[in-house]
Write an enzyme that holds these catalytic residues in place. Structure first.
Site, mmCIF file in Angstrom:
data_model
loop_
_atom_site.group_PDB
_atom_site.id
_atom_site.type_symbol
_atom_site.label_atom_id
_atom_site.label_comp_id
_atom_site.label_asym_id
_atom_site.label_seq_id
_atom_site.Cartn_x
_atom_site.Cartn_y
_atom_site.Cartn_z
ATOM 1 N N SER A 5 -2.903 3.555 4.462
ATOM 2 C CA SER A 5 -2.156 3.110 3.301
ATOM 3 C C SER A 5 -0.896 2.393 3.767
ATOM 4 O O SER A 5 -0.160 2.909 4.599
ATOM 5 C CB SER A 5 -1.786 4.341 2.473
ATOM 6 O OG SER A 5 -1.076 3.946 1.337
ATOM 7 N N HIS A 47 1.109 -4.143 -0.736
ATOM 8 C CA HIS A 47 0.419 -2.855 -0.633
ATOM 9 C C HIS A 47 -1.020 -3.112 -0.191
ATOM 10 O O HIS A 47 -1.649 -4.077 -0.628
ATOM 11 C CB HIS A 47 0.420 -2.161 -2.001
ATOM 12 C CG HIS A 47 -0.755 -1.242 -2.196
ATOM 13 N ND1 HIS A 47 -1.872 -1.608 -2.916
ATOM 14 C CD2 HIS A 47 -0.990 0.008 -1.737
ATOM 15 C CE1 HIS A 47 -2.737 -0.608 -2.895
ATOM 16 N NE2 HIS A 47 -2.240 0.376 -2.197
ATOM 17 N N THR A 86 -7.133 1.433 2.294
ATOM 18 C CA THR A 86 -8.588 1.608 2.384
ATOM 19 C C THR A 86 -8.862 3.056 2.703
ATOM 20 O O THR A 86 -8.137 3.673 3.485
ATOM 21 C CB THR A 86 -9.217 0.786 3.516
ATOM 22 O OG1 THR A 86 -8.712 -0.532 3.472
ATOM 23 C CG2 THR A 86 -10.729 0.734 3.353
ATOM 24 N N ARG A 87 -9.887 3.585 2.085
ATOM 25 C CA ARG A 87 -10.229 4.988 2.343
ATOM 26 C C ARG A 87 -11.744 5.143 2.337
ATOM 27 O O ARG A 87 -12.454 4.417 1.650
ATOM 28 C CB ARG A 87 -9.594 5.895 1.289
ATOM 29 C CG ARG A 87 -10.034 5.576 -0.106
ATOM 30 C CD ARG A 87 -9.145 6.157 -1.205
ATOM 31 N NE ARG A 87 -9.501 5.534 -2.493
ATOM 32 C CZ ARG A 87 -8.997 4.405 -2.943
ATOM 33 N NH1 ARG A 87 -8.087 3.733 -2.241
ATOM 34 N NH2 ARG A 87 -9.392 3.897 -4.089
ATOM 35 N N HIS A 125 -4.404 -14.719 -2.227
ATOM 36 C CA HIS A 125 -5.723 -14.607 -2.866
ATOM 37 C C HIS A 125 -6.807 -15.271 -2.017
ATOM 38 O O HIS A 125 -7.929 -14.766 -1.927
ATOM 39 C CB HIS A 125 -5.685 -15.212 -4.273
ATOM 40 C CG HIS A 125 -5.037 -14.309 -5.289
ATOM 41 N ND1 HIS A 125 -5.669 -13.212 -5.805
ATOM 42 C CD2 HIS A 125 -3.806 -14.325 -5.853
ATOM 43 C CE1 HIS A 125 -4.862 -12.592 -6.662
ATOM 44 N NE2 HIS A 125 -3.715 -13.253 -6.710
ATOM 45 N N GLY A 158 -3.088 18.580 -2.183
ATOM 46 C CA GLY A 158 -2.352 19.157 -1.067
ATOM 47 C C GLY A 158 -1.990 18.156 0.005
ATOM 48 O O GLY A 158 -1.771 18.520 1.150
ATOM 49 N N ASN A 193 0.464 15.339 1.897
ATOM 50 C CA ASN A 193 1.853 15.478 2.324
ATOM 51 C C ASN A 193 2.761 14.672 1.400
ATOM 52 O O ASN A 193 2.623 13.449 1.296
ATOM 53 C CB ASN A 193 1.964 14.996 3.771
ATOM 54 C CG ASN A 193 3.355 15.174 4.308
ATOM 55 O OD1 ASN A 193 4.209 14.345 4.057
ATOM 56 N ND2 ASN A 193 3.592 16.253 5.021
#
Lengths: 299, 299
Positions: free
Chosen positions: B122, B136, B139-140, B169, B282, B284
């Protein structure tokens, strides 16, 4: 004497919220005049509240309020940007309409009939000096198929001071005890639980009182109580401000204040029910977010 | 060659997120060195990223994560406070455990089995100059009984510039088009819808792309796509920064930036799913709220 009709009760509550607003604004403007120094803000002119009226649905935002034909009402923001009070808002509003499907299941008495009427006064003061505590006070009357009051007051110092904290709690305890000995311990605990940032593991400030769904069975009695809470704030907060406003502060203290204000913004945007309620029921965005601190820091 | 096991896929994704983190930090530190002037920040020393590792459950906050015996993982924050980048965070994390009852019904594939594994990178950059856009990127990879990628990138200038917006873009479109001609229009629209402040009736910035639940049927293909999105950001954002960082800005422009940052904070605390997901599982707190802007103003 016959019992007042629902409409009369609403009118009386709204009129009182406006009266308290007038008294609070006058007391805070007096303080603006009374500042001596020695801080950098002391040579600015004394601040004055500026009033802006709004009608429901007039702002550009779409708050999901889904305002139907019968939705309406509005309010008046009173905002000061002064030399003691960096930013302060004393807002009154009276709105009515229909709750969305999502909301009606969560609001007492709205499952049967989605119509609501709500009136309130909301006070949030962010002082210039990091030595003067920020304060919040709010009272509202809500009517669905039920009628009740909610509200509270809490103090947020950057550097907690035992005498300030004691005086603040004492004033609220006095307002509570005059009506019901069970109120203060219950509402103080509720405040500690409510004004808490779970993600930080820390309270917003040093507490005060918080209450909701107050309907003792006597509207007159409940109305008298919320009036006394308002008067308690009007009596105690100016004393706390005057106690500290002429004390010099340092850059480090100012920085600590900006960081503390970040926590305040986190609470209001992540957790505060009033903010969510307002934004989701078509309230006025500027009025609702008036509670956000002026200059803020997440270093 | 056999298909990689789930664990290998997770390891490869995590390793890539760290590699992208390293490349981004290096590119941004080069920019810190390259600043010439003429602004007030130019005589500060070039900023450097500082890394802080955290383990799940180590922070003081109670995020409702209800961490059971099998919950674990952690991450590394990389934070820069420099002379081009007032505050920038490039965080990686890999966490696993069990979703709460509330959450499992809302997450794909978690109703049957509440266990999850999630890894991501992030990036949020708040530049000093009001003429340099904030950015910003995220990716996850998430695994429950299903596996998918999500992410996106969006640009938030204070003063939108058609050339910057076009280049940003174009870069993301290039990453998308290399994989599926349907991606860019779909993910751009999703971004416009997602990064929008309903209560303000305004977008967060000038958009970019946003995607979630990406599971085309080929993990390799999806992984290659998210890598290309990361590379696109790495290529285009430094160009935008260098284009503006040596331009002089005024106090009025700085003030407009602080107000715009208030909107950014509102979005993240009121609406951002990643923030809510993180705080409720949970994560951080310091790492999650690293996205909040340094100095911010609600005037």
């Amino acid at each position: 004497m016959t019992a007042p009709s629902e409409e009369d009760r609403g009118k009386r509550a709204s009129a009182w919220f406006q009266e308290l607003r007038d008294d609070l604004c006058a007391a805070l403007e007096e303080i603006e005049d009374a500042l001596i120094g020695p801080n950098t803000t002391s040579d600015r002119p004394p601040g004055r509240f500026e009033r802006t009226a709004w009608r429901r649905g007039d702002d550009g935002g779409d708050n999901g309020g889904d305002a139907g034909g019968d939705d309406g009402g509005g309010g008046v923001m009173s905002v000061i940007r002064g030399r003691v009070f960096e930013k302060g808002g004393v807002n009154v509003s009276t709105v009515f309409g229909e709750f969305s499907e999502e909301f009606r299941l969560r609001v007492p008495g709205a499952a049967e009939d989605s119509r609501f009427w709500a009136s309130g006064v909301s006070v949030v003061i962010h002082p210039c000096s990091p030595l003067v505590p920020a304060v919040h006070m709010n009272t509202r009357m809500i009517a669905t198929t039920r009628e009740w009051f909610g509200g509270g007051a809490d103090l947020t110092p950057v550097f907690p001071d035992a005498l300030d904290t004691g005086a603040f709690h004492e004033a609220l305890k006095g307002a509570c005890d005059a009506h019901d000995a069970a109120y203060y311990p219950r509402f103080k605990k509720w405040c500690d639980e409510y004004f808490f940032l779970p993600h930080r593991g820390e309270p917003r400030g040093v507490g005060g009182i918080f209450f909701d769904d107050l309907a003792s069975g006597s509207w007159e009695r409940d109305f008298a109580f919320v009036q006394d809470v308002g008067r308690a704030l009007l009596e105690v907060y100016p004393r706390l401000v005057r106690r500290h406003m002429d004390q010099a502060w340092t850059e480090d203290q100012r920085r600590a204040q900006l960081v503390k204000r970040g926590r305040y913004a986190e609470f209001n945007l992540l957790h505060d029910r009033g903010t969510v309620f307002g934004l989701k029921t078509g309230g006025n965005t500027e009025a609702i977010l008036m509670s956000l601190p002026p200059l803020t820091m997440w270093p």
